[in-house]
Design an enzyme around this catalytic site. Structure first.
Site, PDB file in Angstrom:
ATOM      1  N   PHE A 107      63.507  26.294   0.958  1.00  0.00           N
ATOM      2  CA  PHE A 107      62.715  26.141   2.183  1.00  0.00           C
ATOM      3  C   PHE A 107      62.553  24.658   2.472  1.00  0.00           C
ATOM      4  O   PHE A 107      61.971  23.915   1.682  1.00  0.00           O
ATOM      5  CB  PHE A 107      61.331  26.797   2.088  1.00  0.00           C
ATOM      6  N   ASP A 116      63.168  17.281  -2.153  1.00  0.00           N
ATOM      7  CA  ASP A 116      62.152  17.649  -1.176  1.00  0.00           C
ATOM      8  C   ASP A 116      60.854  17.915  -1.938  1.00  0.00           C
ATOM      9  O   ASP A 116      60.672  18.980  -2.528  1.00  0.00           O
ATOM     10  CB  ASP A 116      62.590  18.887  -0.385  1.00  0.00           C
ATOM     11  N   LYS A 134      52.937  16.839   4.058  1.00  0.00           N
ATOM     12  CA  LYS A 134      51.748  17.635   3.748  1.00  0.00           C
ATOM     13  C   LYS A 134      50.571  16.798   3.256  1.00  0.00           C
ATOM     14  O   LYS A 134      49.886  16.188   4.068  1.00  0.00           O
ATOM     15  CB  LYS A 134      52.135  18.758   2.777  1.00  0.00           C
TER      16      LYS A 134
HETATM   17  C1  LIG Z   1      56.207  22.760   4.221  1.00  0.00           C
HETATM   18  C2  LIG Z   1      57.530  22.338   3.731  1.00  0.00           C
HETATM   19  C3  LIG Z   1      58.483  21.748   4.595  1.00  0.00           C
HETATM   20  C4  LIG Z   1      58.272  21.618   6.096  1.00  0.00           C
HETATM   21  O1  LIG Z   1      57.166  20.855   6.426  1.00  0.00           O
HETATM   22  P1  LIG Z   1      56.540  20.985   7.923  1.00  0.00           P
HETATM   23  O2  LIG Z   1      55.479  19.925   7.952  1.00  0.00           O
HETATM   24  O3  LIG Z   1      55.985  22.368   8.026  1.00  0.00           O
HETATM   25  O4  LIG Z   1      57.644  20.750   8.876  1.00  0.00           O
HETATM   26  C5  LIG Z   1      59.672  21.321   4.046  1.00  0.00           C
HETATM   27  N1  LIG Z   1      59.936  21.466   2.737  1.00  0.00           N
HETATM   28  C6  LIG Z   1      59.071  22.022   1.877  1.00  0.00           C
HETATM   29  C7  LIG Z   1      59.396  22.126   0.436  1.00  0.00           C
HETATM   30  C8  LIG Z   1      57.834  22.501   2.342  1.00  0.00           C
HETATM   31  O5  LIG Z   1      56.982  23.088   1.502  1.00  0.00           O
END
Ligand SMILES: *Cc1c(COP(=O)(O)O)cnc(C)c1O
Length: 400
Positions: free
Chosen positions: A140, A225, A254
């Protein structure tokens, strides 16, 4: 207005791209939130780890208000007095050389993808338009067209084509599969240290170390990520520290703002980030003074208030106590730091039913996929509050 009226308004006028639990929250403080009727809940989602510092942290709030009174946005056409200090503090903290600030997580992922493609063409010598990026099954990384192009979740993809080419999917946690998938056109490997949305999937020990070694040997950029795993969630500032490695590009978002404001960033070594030239990439709000002031304080309180260490201590306690609960419905419990999941056996009728029962016990948690409930409370949680979650979990498990 009544709780049901808020819900009806959302359902009537909003796009139905979410299926939230029916709780309408109007206030938050630390690990706690209150609904419009005054009921109190312990938040075990923390806005998908965006409020690691706890709801409405007073110091971040003060920094935001103070900066909002002075200067909010200049665009990057001009410079501002928050950006440089933000870079400095973030680089020192994460041992990075360069930063590229953006807003949402998905934008930062897109930024990393653009950067490594450019690196591939200008440094590695990949022929034009041939760059490949390797990603993992069940990843994700966000919701944009290019990002869903390499999702393996049909829900995220179906109906949204045509897709962006140039991505190759391999199994998560399998370093040999990664080695085998690399070609002379491979520019990068994009991976989550722990797959959060997939259900807190933890790779075998040594996986990232092997991946790092393969990337070095085969001249491939390692992109981690850490939007969800970063900033203390797994008991270290960055999850890469569990394996003693450093990525070439690290994506954070985040909790970088403590939930006040969308702030994300790509952290990089010099070689990779230096491929970007003026005019090639940007964002009107990226790196704005309000975002920088908020992020600087969000990082500061994370450290000053020992939230990373607390995540490790409370997470270990939480997981070890969860492992003591023996129940036929539970298939597995797993976690690292305060990123914890219970996976139920499929026949039980779904994780969402558990989440609804937990809500009635004053615990807000979110199901991910059919059978997994994730627990990721703010990192300021204390042991007696962990005990409240544990007793609620025991209570809602059906007695046979
Ligand atoms: C939440 C998340 C994203 C996307 O972030 P947004 O601010 O919602 O665009 C990308 N990668 C990971 C691992 C995430 O948990």
């Amino acid at each position: 207005m009544q709780q049901h009226e808020y819900i009806e308004l959302e359902d009537l006028l909003g796009a139905h791209n979410y299926k939230p639990l029916d709780v309408v929250i109007s206030r938050g403080e630390g690990v706690w939130v209150w609904d419009v009727d005054g009921n109190k809940y312990l938040d075990c989602l923390a806005a998908y780890s965006a409020v690691n510092q706890g709801h409405c942290h007073p110091k971040i709030m003060q920094a935001m208000v103070k900066q909002a009174e002075k200067l909010t946005l200049t665009s990057r056409a001009f410079r501002n007095d928050q950006l440089g200090p933000f870079y400095k503090e973030l680089c020192e903290l994460t041992r990075s050389h360069k930063v590229l600030p953006m807003n949402s997580g998905a934008e930062a992922v897109e930024t990393a993808i653009k950067t490594v493609r450019k690196w591939g063409y200008t440094v590695k010598g990949v022929p034009e338009d041939k760059a490949e990026i390797i990603v993992c099954d069940n990843n994700f990384h966000g919701r944009t067209i290019s990002i869903v192009s390499f999702s393996t979740d049909e829900n995220a993809r179906a109906g949204f084509g045509p897709f962006t080419p140039g991505f190759k999917c391999i199994p998560f946690g399998d370093a040999n599969a990664f080695d085998a998938a690399i070609t002379e056109n491979t520019v990068a490997f994009l991976v989550e240290p722990i797959q959060g949305e997939a259900g807190v999937m933890i790779p075998p020990d040594g996986y990232l170390k092997k991946v790092r070694e393969i990337c070095d040997r085969r001249n491939v950029v390692l992109i981690l990520d850490e939007i969800q795993t970063g900033l203390g969630r797994t008991g270290k500032l960055l999850a890469e520290e569990h394996e003693g490695i450093e990525a070439d590009l690290t994506i954070i978002g985040k909790a970088l703002s403590g939930g006040y404001y969308p702030v994300s960033a790509v952290l990089s070594n010099t070689e990779v980030m230096n491929v970007l030239q003026p005019g090639e990439h940007g964002s009107t709000f990226g790196g704005n003074p309000l975002a920088c002031a908020v992020a600087r304080t969000a990082l500061k309180v994370l450290l000053e208030e020992n939230m990373v260490e607390n995540s490790s201590v409370q997470g270990e306690y939480f997981l070890s106590e969860l492992k003591k609960i023996s129940h036929p419905d539970i298939k597995e419990v797993r976690g690292r730091g305060l990123m914890v999941a219970i996976e139920f056996h499929p026949q039980v009728g779904g994780a969402r039913a558990y989440c609804n029962k937990l809500k009635d016990e004053g615990i807000l948690a979110k199901d991910t996929h059919e059978n997994i409930v994730r627990f990721a409370p703010p990192l300021v949680i204390q042991r007696d509050e962990v005990d409240m979650i544990l007793s609620a979990i025991s209570k809602v498990l059906p007695t046979s």
